[in-house]
Design a protein around this motif. Structure first.
Motif, mmCIF file in Angstrom:
data_model
loop_
_atom_site.group_PDB
_atom_site.id
_atom_site.type_symbol
_atom_site.label_atom_id
_atom_site.label_comp_id
_atom_site.label_asym_id
_atom_site.label_seq_id
_atom_site.Cartn_x
_atom_site.Cartn_y
_atom_site.Cartn_z
ATOM 1 N N GLU A 16 0.890 -1.166 0.000
ATOM 2 C CA GLU A 16 0.000 0.000 0.000
ATOM 3 C C GLU A 16 0.927 1.215 0.000
ATOM 4 O O GLU A 16 2.111 1.094 0.310
ATOM 5 C CB GLU A 16 -0.939 -0.040 1.218
ATOM 6 C CG GLU A 16 -0.242 -0.108 2.569
ATOM 7 C CD GLU A 16 0.154 1.260 3.044
ATOM 8 O OE1 GLU A 16 -0.742 2.077 3.222
ATOM 9 O OE2 GLU A 16 1.369 1.515 3.236
ATOM 10 N N THR B 9 0.614 4.348 1.651
ATOM 11 C CA THR B 9 0.624 5.376 2.707
ATOM 12 C C THR B 9 1.942 5.399 3.477
ATOM 13 O O THR B 9 2.508 6.477 3.717
ATOM 14 C CB THR B 9 -0.562 5.166 3.678
ATOM 15 O OG1 THR B 9 -1.751 5.032 2.900
ATOM 16 C CG2 THR B 9 -0.697 6.335 4.632
ATOM 17 N N VAL C 182 4.349 8.661 3.687
ATOM 18 C CA VAL C 182 4.685 9.286 4.974
ATOM 19 C C VAL C 182 6.204 9.258 5.188
ATOM 20 O O VAL C 182 6.794 10.229 5.675
ATOM 21 C CB VAL C 182 3.918 8.599 6.134
ATOM 22 C CG1 VAL C 182 4.473 9.009 7.483
ATOM 23 C CG2 VAL C 182 2.426 8.940 6.040
ATOM 24 N N ASP D 239 -4.629 6.471 -5.058
ATOM 25 C CA ASP D 239 -4.459 6.791 -3.655
ATOM 26 C C ASP D 239 -4.464 8.307 -3.454
ATOM 27 O O ASP D 239 -3.873 9.028 -4.246
ATOM 28 C CB ASP D 239 -3.108 6.208 -3.211
ATOM 29 C CG ASP D 239 -2.843 6.458 -1.759
ATOM 30 O OD1 ASP D 239 -3.498 5.815 -0.930
ATOM 31 O OD2 ASP D 239 -1.989 7.313 -1.440
ATOM 32 N N GLU E 219 -3.904 11.234 -0.173
ATOM 33 C CA GLU E 219 -3.527 11.419 1.225
ATOM 34 C C GLU E 219 -3.588 12.907 1.547
ATOM 35 O O GLU E 219 -3.161 13.732 0.730
ATOM 36 C CB GLU E 219 -2.083 10.950 1.489
ATOM 37 C CG GLU E 219 -1.749 9.546 1.010
ATOM 38 C CD GLU E 219 -2.383 8.438 1.830
ATOM 39 O OE1 GLU E 219 -2.888 8.715 2.943
ATOM 40 O OE2 GLU E 219 -2.379 7.288 1.353
ATOM 41 N N ILE F 72 -2.134 15.221 4.518
ATOM 42 C CA ILE F 72 -1.290 15.172 5.720
ATOM 43 C C ILE F 72 -1.257 16.558 6.356
ATOM 44 O O ILE F 72 -0.947 17.544 5.683
ATOM 45 C CB ILE F 72 0.138 14.693 5.368
ATOM 46 C CG1 ILE F 72 0.056 13.350 4.617
ATOM 47 C CG2 ILE F 72 0.983 14.539 6.634
ATOM 48 C CD1 ILE F 72 1.401 12.771 4.216
ATOM 49 N N TYR G 171 -4.424 2.944 11.542
ATOM 50 C CA TYR G 171 -5.663 3.721 11.488
ATOM 51 C C TYR G 171 -6.137 4.186 12.854
ATOM 52 O O TYR G 171 -5.999 3.482 13.847
ATOM 53 C CB TYR G 171 -6.762 2.910 10.806
ATOM 54 C CG TYR G 171 -6.557 2.806 9.317
ATOM 55 C CD1 TYR G 171 -6.632 3.934 8.505
ATOM 56 C CD2 TYR G 171 -6.272 1.585 8.713
ATOM 57 C CE1 TYR G 171 -6.434 3.851 7.140
ATOM 58 C CE2 TYR G 171 -6.077 1.490 7.342
ATOM 59 C CZ TYR G 171 -6.151 2.627 6.560
ATOM 60 O OH TYR G 171 -5.953 2.543 5.214
ATOM 61 N N GLY H 214 -10.209 3.432 3.272
ATOM 62 C CA GLY H 214 -9.253 4.394 3.803
ATOM 63 C C GLY H 214 -9.566 4.743 5.229
ATOM 64 O O GLY H 214 -10.433 4.129 5.852
ATOM 65 N N TYR I 34 -5.086 8.430 10.050
ATOM 66 C CA TYR I 34 -3.893 7.810 10.670
ATOM 67 C C TYR I 34 -3.116 8.879 11.440
ATOM 68 O O TYR I 34 -2.013 9.246 11.085
ATOM 69 C CB TYR I 34 -3.022 7.112 9.622
ATOM 70 C CG TYR I 34 -2.728 7.919 8.374
ATOM 71 C CD1 TYR I 34 -1.669 8.816 8.331
ATOM 72 C CD2 TYR I 34 -3.500 7.776 7.234
ATOM 73 C CE1 TYR I 34 -1.389 9.552 7.192
ATOM 74 C CE2 TYR I 34 -3.244 8.503 6.088
ATOM 75 C CZ TYR I 34 -2.187 9.390 6.077
ATOM 76 O OH TYR I 34 -1.918 10.123 4.938
ATOM 77 N N GLY J 70 -6.391 9.287 4.426
ATOM 78 C CA GLY J 70 -6.280 8.993 3.000
ATOM 79 C C GLY J 70 -7.145 7.822 2.619
ATOM 80 O O GLY J 70 -7.785 7.204 3.475
#
Ligand code: AMP
Length: 419
Positions: free
Chosen positions: A88, A90, A94, A135, A137, A139, A268, A290, A293, A309
């Motif tokens: 995945e 994420t 990050v 995807d 995200e 942040i 999560y 999703g 997080y 995300g």
């Protein structure tokens, strides 16, 4: 004859006749990413196993059972490499966020990518070892507005590809404050029924009791009476979840509450969601999922930064589109250029002129009889044929109706086929 080779188990070749569906879903994803102000990011297809183990959790299926490991060259230091193909995106995004000090950029950051993910799972319908995700995200935004915005975005994606019945299932799984008490409640409840749990669930019960809830083999009555996450939320998490639901209601975004939805990964917190189309339910049929997080950036060595995300599975989206016989926009009309002799220069010149006008062209490179050339043009799906005849006179044949116009100029051609 040499031995025939086939694609590795759990992977698929996407044939040319299937790529229009891929163009469609990727095109919708790109357009929406632009409209929702996401910036594209790309990260490697493989990372250190440790990143996934720390980020996703040692006991997640993705790490415990499905890590697709990558070895370095034979004899090199990395022969037994500590790398894995990304299950995945994420964790990698990050990691990049922290590595490049992206927290100093004006936030919240809105990042997106489309690409392959890899899980070394037992392949079956809708479950592959290589599959694609869109995807997104965000942040640096604690929500709750962005939570609702992303759920609405997912919903809109499915609606735009024609899956108008896709619906979000949402839940809140709390945070570091309230989850421990919820875990204890689940352990207490399921321990009393341990003999009715699957072997997998019994093993998970003490290390990751939330995962017992998404075990497909869990007896219905046990699931129905299990402690619910939303009854164990601390005040801050409850307020957050109420706000997300209130926003969805006011925006008119349909959703269902799903108390068993826990998502498979440790990172999560709070809002968790998945998308389904009705009639296709269960773990294998989730079209996307999703969640929030808020602890992940810190867990991977950055400063505490909230995030949220989703990953939409494009393979399953296309399978669902096929199951609903959703028709795709036609390809751009194609023009074939045919000739009667050694007039290939002329064919290529006319091709160049038409292409300049934005028309897709397929010149016949052969010197076969005109009838044969016409036959293969029709088989290739051409809408028109330009025929170069005696003295380079041009004719335009409509391959659907069979109608032919003689003595047309190149300018007229371009006009006629662009209509
Ligand atoms: P997950 O984070 O595991 O929920 O994955 C997000 C989405 O990716 C799922 O809802 C699926 O649509 C898709 N997906 C996950 N694993 C696979 C797989 N092995 N094969 C095909 N699609 C997958």
């Amino acid at each position: 004859m040499a031995k025939m080779m086939s694609a590795p188990r759990g992977t698929r070749d996407v044939m040319p006749e299937d790529t229009p569906a891929w163009d469609r879903v990727e095109g919708v994803a790109r357009d929406l990413a632009r409209l929702y102000a996401f910036e594209r990011i790309e990260i490697p297809l493989f990372e250190r196993v440790e990143l996934f183990a720390r980020g996703l959790g040692e006991t997640s299926d993705a790490v415990e059972k499905e890590m697709f490991r990558v070895a370095g060259a034979k004899g090199s230091q990395e022969e037994a490499a500590p790398w894995a193909l990304r299950p995945e995106p994420t964790a990698g995004i990050v990691r990049a966020f922290i590595e490049h000090g992206m927290h100093v950029r004006p936030g919240p950051l809105r990042l997106t990518l489309i690409g392959p993910m890899f899980r070394y799972d037992r392949p079956q319908a809708g479950r592959y070892r290589q599959f694609s995700q869109w995807d997104v995200e965000v942040i640096g935004d604690p929500g709750p507005a962005v939570d609702a915005e992303l759920i609405e975005l997912g919903q809109r994606f499915y609606a735009e590809v024609g899956l108008t019945d896709a619906v979000a299932r949402v839940n809140s799984i709390g945070d570091g404050e309230c989850r421990p008490a919820y875990r204890d409640a689940l352990i207490g409840y399921f321990s009393a029924h341990e003999e009715r749990l699957s072997e997998d669930s019994r093993r998970r019960l003490r290390v990751n009791p939330l995962r017992v809830l998404d075990d497909k083999a869990l007896p219905k009555d046990l699931a129905a009476d299990a402690p619910r996450g939303i009854d164990h939320l601390c005040d801050a998490c409850r307020e957050h979840f109420d706000a997300v639901r209130g926003l969805l209601d006011q925006l008119g975004v349909p959703y269902e509450l799903d108390h068993r939805l826990v998502r498979g990964l440790d990172y999560y917190t709070r809002t968790a969601f998945e998308f389904y189309v009705s009639g296709r339910e269960g773990q294998q049929q989730a079209l996307g999922g999703g969640g929030r997080y808020d602890g992940l950036v810190e867990l991977l060595g950055g400063r505490a930064t909230p995030g949220i995300g989703f990953g939409i599975g494009l393979d399953r989206t296309i399978l669902a589109m096929e199951a609903q016989a959703i028709t795709l926009p036609l390809r751009a009309p194609l023009v074939a250029i045919l000739g009667t002799g050694n007039d290939h220069v002329r064919r290529l010149q006319i091709a160049a002129t038409l292409r300049e006008a934005g028309v897709a062209v397929r010149p016949d490179g052969s010197s076969r009889k005109l009838g044969k050339q016409l036959e293969s043009a029709a088989k290739a799906g051409a809408r028109w044929a330009v025929i170069i005849g005696e003295g380079e006179a041009l004719a335009l044949k409509d391959l659907a109706s069979g109608e032919q116009r003689d003595a047309v100029s190149v300018e007229e051609l371009a006009m006629a086929v662009s209509e």
